[in-house]
Structure formats: structure tokens, C-alpha cells
Design a protein around this motif. Structure first.
Motif, PDB file in Angstrom:
ATOM      1  N   LEU A  86      38.816  32.110 -37.844  1.00 51.24           N
ATOM      2  CA  LEU A  86      37.445  32.532 -38.094  1.00 51.24           C
ATOM      3  C   LEU A  86      36.513  31.767 -37.168  1.00 51.24           C
ATOM      4  O   LEU A  86      36.577  30.538 -37.100  1.00 51.24           O
TER       5      LEU A  86
ATOM      6  N   GLY B 208      28.491  44.101 -33.420  1.00 52.01           N
ATOM      7  CA  GLY B 208      29.639  44.639 -32.702  1.00 52.01           C
ATOM      8  C   GLY B 208      29.292  45.865 -31.880  1.00 52.01           C
ATOM      9  O   GLY B 208      29.823  46.054 -30.770  1.00 52.01           O
TER      10      GLY B 208
ATOM     11  N   SER C 141      33.025  36.155 -36.701  1.00 54.57           N
ATOM     12  CA  SER C 141      33.999  36.991 -36.003  1.00 54.57           C
ATOM     13  C   SER C 141      35.389  36.382 -36.152  1.00 54.57           C
ATOM     14  O   SER C 141      35.546  35.223 -36.539  1.00 54.57           O
ATOM     15  N   TRP C 142      36.377  37.181 -35.791  1.00 55.11           N
ATOM     16  CA  TRP C 142      37.759  36.734 -35.872  1.00 55.11           C
ATOM     17  C   TRP C 142      38.407  36.713 -34.496  1.00 55.11           C
ATOM     18  O   TRP C 142      38.164  37.579 -33.659  1.00 55.11           O
TER      19      TRP C 142
ATOM     20  N   THR D 139      39.306  39.924 -32.459  1.00 57.64           N
ATOM     21  CA  THR D 139      39.858  41.023 -33.258  1.00 57.64           C
ATOM     22  C   THR D 139      38.837  41.665 -34.194  1.00 57.64           C
ATOM     23  O   THR D 139      39.193  42.502 -35.012  1.00 57.64           O
ATOM     24  N   SER D 140      37.568  41.316 -34.039  1.00 55.59           N
ATOM     25  CA  SER D 140      36.539  41.891 -34.911  1.00 55.59           C
ATOM     26  C   SER D 140      35.921  43.160 -34.349  1.00 55.59           C
ATOM     27  O   SER D 140      35.446  44.007 -35.101  1.00 55.59           O
ATOM     28  N   TYR D 141      35.891  43.301 -33.029  1.00 51.27           N
ATOM     29  CA  TYR D 141      35.150  44.398 -32.419  1.00 51.27           C
ATOM     30  C   TYR D 141      36.014  45.120 -31.376  1.00 51.27           C
ATOM     31  O   TYR D 141      36.783  44.485 -30.649  1.00 51.27           O
TER      32      TYR D 141
END
Length: 495
Positions: A313, A265, A307-308, A61-63
Motif C-alpha cells: 500500500l 486514476g 494506491s497499490w 496495480t490500482s490504475y
């Protein structure tokens, strides 16, 4: 194959009906007698320092990764693919189909005399090409010689060149015209140092290395669209330094030659863009149905990149044998063969690529050595196949060192439980950092059964007594930093 028949029909059109039929029957007879149905082309791409958590289609869900998401929706996404924890060990394993316990000797080295998938595919009659990163020709500081790509079956090449790859006059020219910081001698990204088919290719500060590598692939496809070909593309992306890509906005010349994790990302996203360019080229040339494209990576994300995955995490675990260091993305695209949107939950390890490629190319595996991998071609075709019940990772980055930087370990992992050679057992999904090993006295029957099976898997590997005495029973300094960072991030989230 369809393209070949279309061209054939156009060629036959002006002829009389009798001549057309005569030639067609002759051709069909030849094909039948020689079993000459076209074998699939293969393009294998392996990104650098790019963990499972980096892709949105994997739950990251970070990028934003739209190209990867599209390719996964049109192909097959693998949820349990595992690499070695770091670069050279993975490259040796994926190319030779063997556990590092059998043929890994030093960082930066592919042992002389190894048989790679390049050799296997070339022997099968495929046109072969490699582009990107090598890192296997030898370790200058330790005096160990390795192998060059031309010895590994590759006809054409476009490679990022380390300083020692270049002739003195070419290295002098590169340094004199580069924009790198003092002390830096080569670049894989902007103003890249490149050898194309063995010859130095000058670049400028406006040339982005990954574009040059991927353009080389596109040209190779165009030149060989009527041939059977194999392309191996060990990518420069997304290894540090973290730099802007041609799609980034508002960056300076300085940014091109510095490193900032905020660009990770964007590098991930650009990797997807490159893969989609290659797939589009296959469509354009009419050979998408004749070509298998596979994407994976060499190890987890670089240390320090955070990142998530939903509410979890993930700290980049490159060089460590934990999940964040070895769980890698893998996507396959094969139009007309792979059912779009398929998810494969089978365990895959890097040694499986050689036997898979050999089966696709109807080529022979080397018979004078143990091949640890098993083919996943049936799974690509939607069949059950012969999935493995455990992956094995043997990790000793510096076997020739008295003071290794990382602990020497071996483990077997069945997708739920991981058993180390020293007896530690981990339930990975409940202990990603591996700080709470399962105690046997409180273990359930299910756990005891899993442990017995994993021990059997380990017992089939070559005997090994790793020396970790220099660590004094403690984690390596780098792994302790990894744990400390994860702990501080977790505390920050809770506060």
C-alpha cells in the motif's frame, strides 16, 4: 532530417541533372562547413503530484495506464528518478540544474536573474514554447518577486492563470462567467483561466484546460516542424481538485467543479492520452525520429490518495522527503535512437535535465555558477555515460518562515541507503516510512562503507544548519497524519 531531404528532392526534380547536382553539392558543402546537421527537438512534460506507484508499467496495480505502458514499451523507462518533495522546489531545480541549497528562496518564486533551460535552448537557436502551470512569478503574501516565463527564454506560451496573473477587467470577466464555487477565483481544469501569449483567453464550463494546453503544443509542433524546437509542458494534471476528464463517464456539472479522489486514476490515464496525442503528432508531421519526448513529474502523489503496488500500500507522500514523496516516474521516447522497451536503473535527479538538454542542443551551460546535474544523454543513446552514485535532496519549502510547516532536511541517497544531514540512515526498501533508522553499532561493513560515501556526498553541498526547533523533536503535524493514515490502512488490511 529525412523530411527535409524528401522536400528538397521534390524541389529539385523539375531541374536539369547538371543544376540538380550543382545545388546538391553546394548544399552539402554548406552543411559540412557549418556543421548544420539538425539537432533534435525536445519536448519535456512534467505532471503535477503524480508518484511512481501510479503507473502500471512501474508495478502499480490500482490504475489502468495503457498509453503510458505503450510509450514505455516503445521507449526507455527509468526506475530510479527522484524529485524534490513538493512543487516549486522541483520546478526551480529542474529548470536551473542546481540544488535548492544554492538558489531556492521561497515558495512560488524563481529568483530573479536565474538562467533556465528555456534561456539555454533559446540562446542555442531553438524555437521555444511553454504551456501549463508556472507558479514561479512571486509570492504576493511575502512580497517576493520571481520571474515570468517570457524572461526565462520562452517565445510562445499558453498558461493556466492564477488570479494575480490577470488584468482586473479579465479577472472580473472570468469570475462573472465561471462555474466555480464562491471564493474560488481561478481554475486549471474545467472552465480554465488561461493566458495565451500574454492575452486572456475566455473559456466555458465545457472547455477542459489540459486539452487547451496540449492543443497549443500540437499547433506549435505544426508551425515549427521544419525548425529545431524545445517545448516545456509543466502539466496541470494530476493536482487536486480531482475531477472527471472528457473520457470519464456519467459525471455532472457539479463534479467538474468539486473534488473526489475517485477521479485520480482517470486523471492519470488522461495524462497518458495527452502524451500519446503529442507523439502521434510527431509521427504525423514526420519528425518523430528528430524529437526526444521526456515525461516525469514534480513530486509524489497528493496526500490522502492511496494506491497499490502489488501487495504494498502506498499513501501519497507529496511534501514529505520519504520515498512516496520523491520517487517519480520517468519515461523517454525517441524513435530510432532509444531501443524500444529499454529499462534504465541509473539514478536521475531533477538537476540533471538542464545539462542533458544543453548537450542535446549543443548549447553552453552558464559558467558563472555551479551546475549540480549531469547529462543522461548517453544513457538515452544506449551508452553507459557517467551515472551518478547518489541523488541529493535539499528541502526547505519555506526558508523565510519562523514556523515552517514541514521539517527542513537534506539527504543523499544511493538507491539503497539514505543518509540525512542529522545522521539518520535508512534502508529505504525495508523502511519506506523511515521509522527505524539504522544503528551504527550494529551496522555491517557494507553499511558503514555506504554511510561514509553518502557523508562525502553531503559534505560537497553548501554548509547548512537547518532550524527545526519549532517541531520539538517530533514529526510535523502533516507527517504525523500521513503516518497515522498509513498505520490505519495497514491495520485494516491485516484485520
Amino acid at each position: 532530417m529525412q523530411l527535409v531531404f524528401i522536400k528538397l528532392l521534390k524541389f529539385l526534380q523539375p531541374m536539369t541533372r547538371f543544376v540538380r547536382l550543382l545545388l546538391l553539392f553546394s548544399l552539402l558543402g554548406y552543411l559540412q562547413s557549418n556543421g548544420a546537421e539538425r539537432r533534435p527537438n525536445i519536448i519535456l512534460m512534467m505532471a503535477d503530484d503524480f508518484g511512481y506507484e501510479a503507473l502500471a508499467c512501474n508495478g502499480g496495480t490500482s490504475y489502468e495506464t495503457p498509453a503510458f505502458d505503450r510509450i514505455a514499451s516503445q521507449g526507455m523507462r527509468f526506475t530510479r528518478a527522484y524529485s524534490q518533495p513538493v512543487c516549486t522546489p522541483s520546478r526551480v531545480k529542474i529548470m536551473t540544474g542546481q540544488s535548492n541549497a544554492r538558489n531556492y528562496i521561497s515558495f512560488g518564486v524563481l529568483r530573479e536573474g536565474e538562467v533556465t533551460f528555456g534561456n539555454v535552448m533559446k540562446a542555442a537557436g531553438y524555437k521555444t514554447s511553454i504551456t501549463g502551470k508556472w507558479q514561479l512569478s512571486g509570492n504576493n503574501s511575502k512580497g517576493k518577486k520571481g520571474m515570468w516565463w517570457q524572461d526565462c527564454g520562452f517565445d510562445q506560451s499558453c498558461m493556466w492563470a492564477y488570479a494575480h496573473y490577470l488584468q482586473p477587467k479579465d479577472l472580473e470577466h472570468f469570475i462573472a462567467n465561471s462555474s466555480l464555487k464562491k471564493g474560488k477565483t481561478t481554475s486549471r481544469f474545467w472552465n480554465a483561466s488561461i493566458l495565451e501569449n500574454g492575452k486572456y483567453r475566455p473559456t466555458t464550463k465545457d472547455d477542459f484546460g489540459p486539452d487547451i494546453y496540449s492543443d497549443f503544443v500540437l499547433d506549435f509542433i505544426e508551425e515549427n516542424k521544419d525548425e529545431e524546437f524545445f517545448v516545456y509542458y509543466p502539466m496541470a494534471l494530476t493536482h487536486a481538485p480531482f475531477v472527471p476528464t472528457p473520457h470519464s463517464k456519467d459525471f455532472s456539472i457539479k463534479d467538474k467543479f468539486s473534488s473526489d479522489k475517485k477521479y485520480f486514476g482517470e486523471m492519470v490515464r488522461y495524462t497518458g492520452y495527452i502524451i500519446e496525442r503529442i507523439i502521434n503528432k510527431l509521427e504525423e508531421t514526420g519528425i518523430a525520429e528528430d524529437t526526444l519526448v521526456i515525461f516525469t513529474t514534480d513530486n509524489g502523489t497528493g496526500r490522502g490518495v492511496v494506491s497499490w503496488m502489488g501487495d504494498r500500500l502506498v499513501t501519497g507522500g507529496k511534501a514529505f522527503p520519504v520515498d512516496a514523496g520523491t520517487h517519480v516516474p520517468m519515461i523517454a521516447y525517441w524513435k530510432g535512437t532509444i531501443e524500444p522497451g529499454t529499462i534504465c536503473n541509473d539514478l536521475i535527479e531533477h538537476s540533471d535535465f538542464l545539462p542533458t538538454l544543453a548537450e542535446i542542443g549543443q548549447s553552453k551551460l552558464p559558467s558563472d555558477r555551479v551546475i549540480d546535474g549531469r547529462s543522461f544523454l548517453p544513457q538515452l543513446k544506449g551508452e553507459r555515460g557517467n551515472p551518478r552514485d547518489a541523488v541529493v535532496v535539499h528541502y526547505d519549502k519555506d526558508p523565510d518562515s519562523d514556523k515552517p510547516k514541514f521539517r527542513r532536511v537534506r539527504f543523499a541517497f544511493d538507491g539503497t541507503y539514505k543518509l540525512y544531514l542529522d545522521g539518520r540512515m535508512i534502508e529505504v526498501a525495508k523502511d519506506y516510512l523511515e521509522q527505524s533508522p539504522i544503528t551504527l553499532e550494529h551496522a555491517s561493513k557494507k553499511i558503514r562503507k555506504a554511510r561514509a560515501h553518502l557523508q562525502e556526498v553531503l559534505d560537497k553541498q553548501p554548509e547548512w544548519e537547518p532550524d527545526n526547533s519549532t517541531f520539538g523533536g517530533k514529526p510535523s503535524k502533516d507527517f504525523q497524519k500521513f503516518l497515522d493514515l498509513q498505520e490505519s490502512l495497514d491495520k485494516g488490511e491485516k484485520s
